[in-house]
Write an enzyme that holds these catalytic residues in place. Structure first.
Site, PDB file in Angstrom:
ATOM      1  N   LEU A 157       0.865  -1.197   0.000  1.00  0.00           N
ATOM      2  CA  LEU A 157       0.000   0.000   0.000  1.00  0.00           C
ATOM      3  C   LEU A 157       0.888   1.229   0.000  1.00  0.00           C
ATOM      4  O   LEU A 157       1.887   1.266   0.711  1.00  0.00           O
ATOM      5  CB  LEU A 157      -0.897  -0.023   1.243  1.00  0.00           C
ATOM      6  CG  LEU A 157      -1.640   1.255   1.685  1.00  0.00           C
ATOM      7  CD1 LEU A 157      -2.948   0.874   2.403  1.00  0.00           C
ATOM      8  CD2 LEU A 157      -0.807   2.149   2.599  1.00  0.00           C
ATOM      9  N   ASP A 173       0.155   5.632  -1.480  1.00  0.00           N
ATOM     10  CA  ASP A 173      -0.634   6.861  -1.303  1.00  0.00           C
ATOM     11  C   ASP A 173      -2.146   6.659  -1.125  1.00  0.00           C
ATOM     12  O   ASP A 173      -2.738   5.819  -1.814  1.00  0.00           O
ATOM     13  CB  ASP A 173      -0.512   7.755  -2.541  1.00  0.00           C
ATOM     14  CG  ASP A 173       0.901   7.886  -3.041  1.00  0.00           C
ATOM     15  OD1 ASP A 173       1.824   7.431  -2.368  1.00  0.00           O
ATOM     16  OD2 ASP A 173       1.078   8.447  -4.131  1.00  0.00           O
TER      17      ASP A 173
HETATM   18  N1  DQQ Z   1       3.293   7.465  -5.566  1.00  0.00           N
HETATM   19  C1  DQQ Z   1       2.536   7.253  -6.755  1.00  0.00           C
HETATM   20  C2  DQQ Z   1       2.769   8.430  -7.612  1.00  0.00           C
HETATM   21  C3  DQQ Z   1       3.125   9.481  -6.626  1.00  0.00           C
HETATM   22  C4  DQQ Z   1       3.939   8.739  -5.616  1.00  0.00           C
HETATM   23  C5  DQQ Z   1       2.892   5.959  -7.402  1.00  0.00           C
HETATM   24  C6  DQQ Z   1       3.998   9.351  -4.281  1.00  0.00           C
HETATM   25  O1  DQQ Z   1       1.645   8.745  -8.399  1.00  0.00           O
HETATM   26  O2  DQQ Z   1       3.794  10.509  -7.250  1.00  0.00           O
HETATM   27  O3  DQQ Z   1       2.505   4.874  -6.588  1.00  0.00           O
HETATM   28  O4  DQQ Z   1       4.271   8.436  -3.271  1.00  0.00           O
END
Ligand code: DQQ
Length: 498
Positions: free
Chosen positions: A36, A38
């Site tokens: 997990l 964002d």
């Molecule tokens: N995580 C996502 C991106 C974001 C980054 C990819 C931030 O969209 O920029 O899983 O943790």
């Protein structure tokens, strides 16, 4: 591949292994297993809170990211919903469905997210069934074909979308090479055709260095523009060449096509232990924010554990007395409190033998004379070999102070990150500190006078690391200390594909 076929290739026993891990939080939201990161698509829709999240149900690794989905009516307990987005077999999101938001397009739930293909992410759209359980990707994806022409970008992804009158506006997080992080502003009538307006605000990466705790980075991830009681806030996560630094926010004024910043603040003192936050305004008019609590143990240990990443507790964000935002866990979380213990008032060190555990809510009102320090130890082993200490110091001049989290002795495992964290603490003239510490196995969230600090700790003897202590230096009073055990919200392994 169908979901069933994908599910069959999942590492055996992932969810069971995840559930058994002693470091797994029990009252924070976690994915059923796997990875997990964002929070996405955060919203309060017809009285139901929707929390989508970056999810890899196949393994505890950041790879071919899906959108997990959970709902809640109280922000405390969560129901797993079907996985909302799966990377395509072809198309612009074949390598992952990265972060984005949910908007209400005239009653049609609509996701705007970053489709990843190769090393590149581009804006995509998906519409949902009325119950938000089934999602259809738009055939026109990607809805923006490339970053703004003629701009050398460091990266380009993540979305903040809102409606002004009849017009949709969107920010895409990015960075202009040689300058700094930025948020590109777009406009649209239909969420499918977008006109580039320009950068809303661009940071200056040459200001300070990557080691500074308020360095704004070469790219802004997860930009979020919102208003709290008349103050405009532009939040983002400072990123540089693959390194996730910390969440920051500008306060200032959003007007026309620009954001006029007045001050830069840190959103959380835990650096990347509270990363990529996203917020929403709920039906009660409250601004609620969630962030991603990253792991701090080694990759092998994470792989063995079968899961990675914790969602922060939902935080209520309000205007603070000093121009910064004040943060606190939403009051609903008090529903999980059990076995109340009250101690105080007392001066100096305290005997807290009656309080122990690894699932605790500790709330205390302290009064510190200038120059005084209070140390609240948690996750202590009986021999003191492992312990984590929340330290509050009031400067000799009395007007300011420091919140510090000592993690140096939090684990004897050499592969665990044990670096301390700290940040400024505002003090009123009477030296009061309202301190709240939530301990949930490896997840720790500290709130002091509205400032927040999240981190992770992994004692090697987790079953014994349950002690709590309080010591003082200088003149300090504990007006009261209240402690509760927190009831678990996860009581059995959950299906990886609900
Ligand atoms: N995580 C996502 C991106 C974001 C980054 C990819 C931030 O969209 O920029 O899983 O943790």
């Amino acid at each position: 591949m169908t979901h069933d076929l994908i599910a069959a290739t999942v590492e055996e026993g992932l969810a069971e292994r995840a559930f058994r891990d002693p470091h797994r939080p029990r009252f924070h939201f976690t994915s059923p297993g796997g990875w997990l990161n964002d929070p996405n698509g955060l919203s309060h829709w017809d009285g139901v809170y929707h929390l989508f999240y970056q999810y890899n149900p196949l393994a505890p690794a950041h790879h071919r990211i899906h959108w997990g989905h959970a709902t809640s009516t109280d922000l405390v307990t969560w129901t797993d919903e079907p996985v909302a987005l799966v990377p395509g077999t072809t198309g612009p999101d074949r390598d992952g469905c990265w972060s984005g938001v949910l908007v209400d397009d005239g009653g049609v739930p609509t996701l705007v997210y970053s489709g990843r293909h190769g090393e590149r992410e581009l804006p995509c759209v998906a519409t949902g069934s009325p119950d938000l359980r089934h999602w259809t990707k738009d055939p026109a994806n990607p809805v923006i074909a490339a970053p703004p022409e003629g701009v050398d970008v460091t990266a380009y992804r993540d979305h903040c979308v809102w409606k002004e009158g009849d017009v949709w506006r969107q920010l895409v997080g990015s960075g202009i090479r040689g300058q700094g992080g930025t948020a590109f502003l777009y406009e649209s009538q239909d969420l499918r055709h977008w006109r580039y307006v320009g950068p809303l605000l661009t940071g200056d990466a040459s200001h300070g260095t990557a080691a500074d705790l308020d360095w704004t980075g070469t790219m802004w991830e997860c930009v979020d523009l919102f208003r709290v009681d008349g103050t405009d806030v532009l939040a983002f996560s400072a990123w540089d060449e693959g390194a996730t630094h910390h969440p920051l926010y500008w306060t200032g004024r959003y007007e026309g096509d620009r954001f006029e910043p007045s001050a830069l603040h840190r959103l959380d003192y835990g650096q990347n232990y509270f990363y990529a936050p996203q917020s929403t305004r709920d039906a009660h008019g409250r601004r609620i924010v969630f962030g991603w609590l990253q792991e701090g143990r080694g990759e092998e240990a994470t792989a063995r554990a079968g899961w990675s990443g914790v969602m922060s507790l939902p935080r209520l964000v309000t205007p603070g007395p000093d121009g910064a935002l004040a943060q606190a866990p939403v009051p609903e979380l008090a529903r999980l409190r059990r076995d109340h213990v009250h101690v105080g008032p007392f001066e100096g060190d305290a005997d807290l033998d009656a309080i122990r555990g690894d699932q605790l809510d500790l709330e205390t009102t302290l009064r510190l004379a200038p120059g005084a320090t209070v140390r609240l130890g948690v996750r202590e082993t009986p021999d003191g070999a492992e312990r984590t200490v929340v330290e509050i110091t009031r400067d000799p001049a009395g007007t300011s102070g420091t919140l510090r989290l000592h993690r140096e002795a939090s684990s004897l495992d050499p592969d665990v990150d044990t670096a301390p964290r700290h940040g400024d603490l505002p003090f009123g003239p009477d030296g009061t500190v309202e301190l709240r510490v939530l301990v949930d196995h490896s997840a720790l969230e500290v709130f002091a006078n509205g400032r927040a600090l999240a981190a992770r700790v992994y004692p090697t003897r987790p079953d014994e690391a349950t002690g709590v202590s309080l010591t003082t230096t200088g003149r300090a009073t504990v007006a009261r200390l209240d402690a509760w055990h927190m009831a678990p919200i996860e009581t059995a392994p959950r299906p990886l594909w609900p």
